[in-house]
Design a protein around this motif. Structure first.
Motif, mmCIF file in Angstrom:
data_model
loop_
_atom_site.group_PDB
_atom_site.id
_atom_site.type_symbol
_atom_site.label_atom_id
_atom_site.label_comp_id
_atom_site.label_asym_id
_atom_site.label_seq_id
_atom_site.Cartn_x
_atom_site.Cartn_y
_atom_site.Cartn_z
ATOM 1 N N LEU A 54 0.913 -1.118 -0.144
ATOM 2 C CA LEU A 54 -0.052 -0.124 0.029
ATOM 3 C C LEU A 54 0.978 1.290 0.119
ATOM 4 O O LEU A 54 0.641 2.346 -0.758
ATOM 5 C CB LEU A 54 -1.013 0.039 1.169
ATOM 6 C CG LEU A 54 -1.993 1.151 1.152
ATOM 7 C CD1 LEU A 54 -2.770 1.150 0.017
ATOM 8 C CD2 LEU A 54 -2.818 1.077 2.629
ATOM 9 N N ALA A 55 2.115 1.290 0.792
ATOM 10 C CA ALA A 55 2.923 2.361 0.911
ATOM 11 C C ALA A 55 3.721 2.739 -0.469
ATOM 12 O O ALA A 55 3.431 3.586 -1.037
ATOM 13 C CB ALA A 55 3.866 2.282 1.766
ATOM 14 N N VAL A 56 3.921 1.489 -1.254
ATOM 15 C CA VAL A 56 4.537 1.853 -2.198
ATOM 16 C C VAL A 56 3.539 2.106 -3.579
ATOM 17 O O VAL A 56 4.079 2.819 -4.305
ATOM 18 C CB VAL A 56 5.456 0.595 -2.555
ATOM 19 C CG1 VAL A 56 6.111 0.455 -4.060
ATOM 20 C CG2 VAL A 56 6.680 0.193 -1.824
ATOM 21 N N ALA A 57 2.530 1.408 -3.424
ATOM 22 C CA ALA A 57 1.425 2.002 -4.382
ATOM 23 C C ALA A 57 1.236 3.381 -4.343
ATOM 24 O O ALA A 57 0.869 4.008 -5.211
ATOM 25 C CB ALA A 57 0.260 1.301 -4.295
ATOM 26 N N MET A 58 1.044 3.875 -3.119
ATOM 27 C CA MET A 58 0.652 5.289 -3.039
ATOM 28 C C MET A 58 1.846 6.342 -3.478
ATOM 29 O O MET A 58 1.579 7.404 -3.993
ATOM 30 C CB MET A 58 0.336 5.752 -1.421
ATOM 31 C CG MET A 58 -1.046 5.008 -1.050
ATOM 32 S SD MET A 58 -2.154 5.544 -1.788
ATOM 33 C CE MET A 58 -2.919 4.505 -2.986
ATOM 34 N N MET A 59 3.109 5.872 -2.994
ATOM 35 C CA MET A 59 4.372 6.602 -3.473
ATOM 36 C C MET A 59 4.023 6.805 -5.122
ATOM 37 O O MET A 59 4.378 7.789 -5.675
ATOM 38 C CB MET A 59 5.541 5.992 -2.896
ATOM 39 C CG MET A 59 5.608 6.164 -1.514
ATOM 40 S SD MET A 59 7.281 5.340 -1.204
ATOM 41 C CE MET A 59 6.815 4.810 0.620
ATOM 42 N N ALA A 60 3.772 5.693 -5.699
ATOM 43 C CA ALA A 60 3.531 5.610 -7.082
ATOM 44 C C ALA A 60 2.698 6.630 -7.568
ATOM 45 O O ALA A 60 2.763 7.337 -8.639
ATOM 46 C CB ALA A 60 3.565 4.191 -7.422
ATOM 47 N N LEU A 61 1.452 6.315 -7.148
ATOM 48 C CA LEU A 61 0.296 7.243 -7.447
ATOM 49 C C LEU A 61 0.665 8.936 -7.370
ATOM 50 O O LEU A 61 0.377 9.444 -8.175
ATOM 51 C CB LEU A 61 -0.917 6.880 -6.581
ATOM 52 C CG LEU A 61 -2.061 7.795 -6.672
ATOM 53 C CD1 LEU A 61 -2.642 7.417 -8.301
ATOM 54 C CD2 LEU A 61 -3.142 7.487 -5.510
ATOM 55 N N VAL A 62 1.369 9.291 -6.298
ATOM 56 C CA VAL A 62 1.748 10.578 -6.044
ATOM 57 C C VAL A 62 2.663 10.942 -7.134
ATOM 58 O O VAL A 62 2.502 11.930 -7.633
ATOM 59 C CB VAL A 62 2.138 10.745 -4.538
ATOM 60 C CG1 VAL A 62 2.864 12.093 -4.541
ATOM 61 C CG2 VAL A 62 1.358 10.585 -3.739
ATOM 62 N N PHE A 63 3.704 10.107 -7.212
ATOM 63 C CA PHE A 63 4.450 10.429 -8.559
ATOM 64 C C PHE A 63 3.736 10.577 -9.785
ATOM 65 O O PHE A 63 4.205 11.559 -10.703
ATOM 66 C CB PHE A 63 5.905 9.621 -8.334
ATOM 67 C CG PHE A 63 7.017 9.923 -9.412
ATOM 68 C CD1 PHE A 63 7.804 10.874 -8.866
ATOM 69 C CD2 PHE A 63 6.940 9.366 -10.639
ATOM 70 C CE1 PHE A 63 8.731 11.613 -9.630
ATOM 71 C CE2 PHE A 63 8.067 9.852 -11.536
ATOM 72 C CZ PHE A 63 8.851 10.791 -10.999
ATOM 73 N N GLY A 64 3.162 9.576 -10.094
ATOM 74 C CA GLY A 64 2.094 9.537 -11.340
ATOM 75 C C GLY A 64 1.473 10.808 -11.405
ATOM 76 O O GLY A 64 1.416 11.343 -12.691
ATOM 77 N N LEU A 65 0.831 11.049 -10.444
ATOM 78 C CA LEU A 65 -0.079 12.555 -10.648
ATOM 79 C C LEU A 65 0.838 13.648 -10.730
ATOM 80 O O LEU A 65 0.482 14.619 -11.397
ATOM 81 C CB LEU A 65 -0.739 12.689 -9.147
ATOM 82 C CG LEU A 65 -2.031 11.655 -9.123
ATOM 83 C CD1 LEU A 65 -2.633 11.600 -7.540
ATOM 84 C CD2 LEU A 65 -3.320 11.881 -9.975
ATOM 85 N N SER A 66 1.978 13.810 -10.077
ATOM 86 C CA SER A 66 2.919 14.612 -10.394
ATOM 87 C C SER A 66 3.323 14.962 -11.858
ATOM 88 O O SER A 66 3.347 15.985 -12.365
ATOM 89 C CB SER A 66 4.170 14.543 -9.344
ATOM 90 O OG SER A 66 3.900 14.669 -8.190
ATOM 91 N N VAL A 67 3.678 13.702 -12.293
ATOM 92 C CA VAL A 67 4.114 13.854 -13.813
ATOM 93 C C VAL A 67 2.697 14.217 -14.507
ATOM 94 O O VAL A 67 2.882 15.030 -15.399
ATOM 95 C CB VAL A 67 4.338 12.484 -14.234
ATOM 96 C CG1 VAL A 67 4.541 12.269 -15.647
ATOM 97 C CG2 VAL A 67 5.802 12.042 -13.609
ATOM 98 N N TYR A 68 1.581 13.776 -14.186
ATOM 99 C CA TYR A 68 0.558 14.132 -14.932
ATOM 100 C C TYR A 68 0.062 15.478 -14.866
ATOM 101 O O TYR A 68 -0.206 16.047 -16.057
ATOM 102 C CB TYR A 68 -0.846 13.292 -14.502
ATOM 103 C CG TYR A 68 -2.104 13.469 -15.335
ATOM 104 C CD1 TYR A 68 -2.441 12.907 -16.476
ATOM 105 C CD2 TYR A 68 -2.805 14.330 -14.818
ATOM 106 C CE1 TYR A 68 -3.794 13.387 -17.060
ATOM 107 C CE2 TYR A 68 -4.081 14.683 -15.067
ATOM 108 C CZ TYR A 68 -4.562 14.047 -16.322
ATOM 109 O OH TYR A 68 -5.824 14.380 -16.927
ATOM 110 N N PHE A 69 0.076 16.113 -13.790
ATOM 111 C CA PHE A 69 -0.203 17.512 -13.746
ATOM 112 C C PHE A 69 0.848 18.437 -14.128
ATOM 113 O O PHE A 69 1.020 19.543 -13.970
ATOM 114 C CB PHE A 69 -0.736 17.819 -12.164
ATOM 115 C CG PHE A 69 -1.928 17.354 -11.984
ATOM 116 C CD1 PHE A 69 -3.184 17.616 -12.579
ATOM 117 C CD2 PHE A 69 -2.007 16.275 -10.954
ATOM 118 C CE1 PHE A 69 -4.381 17.429 -12.337
ATOM 119 C CE2 PHE A 69 -3.379 15.817 -10.836
ATOM 120 C CZ PHE A 69 -4.343 16.399 -11.481
#
Length: 122
Positions: free
Chosen positions: A76-91
Motif C-alpha cells: 500500500l505504501a509503495v502504491a501510494m508513492m507511485a500514485l503521487v509520483f504519477g499524479l505529479s507527472v500527469y499535472f
C-alpha cells in the motif's frame, strides 16, 4: 511541563496521521508510530488507547517489537508513492521537483520494502 509537550505532539501526530489516511501524500503509519512514542513519554493512558485501536495497534506493536512492516502495508505504501509520483507527472510538475521527489520516494520506498515482515501478521 514536558509531559504536556509530549502529549500535544502525540495528538498532533494522530491528527496528521488521520489526514494521511485520506491524502496519499502523508504516511499515516509513521505518524501513528510517532504518536505512540510521544504518548509513551507524555501519557501512558493515551498510548494504551492508541495501541489498542484495531487499525493501528498491530502495526505499531510490530514496529516496536521487530522493526517490521506487514506485506500489505508495504504494498500500500509503495502504491501510494507511485500514485503521487504519477499524479505529479500527469499535472506537469517541474522536472527538478520530479527529480527531488523521485529521489525521496525511491529512498522511502527502499526503506519500507527492506523492513522485515512481522512474525505474526497484523
Amino acid at each position: 511541563m514536558l509531559r504536556v509537550v509530549y502529549l500535544l505532539l502525540g495528538w498532533l501526530c494522530v491528527a496528521v496521521g488521520l489526514v494521511g489516511a485520506v491524502l496519499p501524500v502523508l504516511p499515516t503509519t509513521v505518524f501513528m508510530i510517532l504518536a505512540a512514542y510521544f504518548f509513551a513519554k507524555g501519557s501512558p493512558r493515551a498510548r494504551e488507547w492508541l495501541v489498542e485501536r484495531s487499525v493501528f495497534g498491530p502495526h505499531i506493536k510490530a514496529w516496536e517489537a521487530e522493526g517490521a512492516i506487514s506485506t500489505r502495508a508495504k504494498l500500500l505504501a509503495v502504491a501510494m508513492m507511485a500514485l503521487v509520483f504519477g499524479l505529479s507527472v500527469y499535472f506537469g510538475v517541474a522536472w527538478w521537483v520530479l527529480a527531488i521527489q523521485a529521489v525521496c520516494l525511491l529512498a522511502a520506498g527502499s526503506f519500507v520494502l527492506t523492513r522485515p515482515a512481522p512474525r505474526e501478521s497484523p
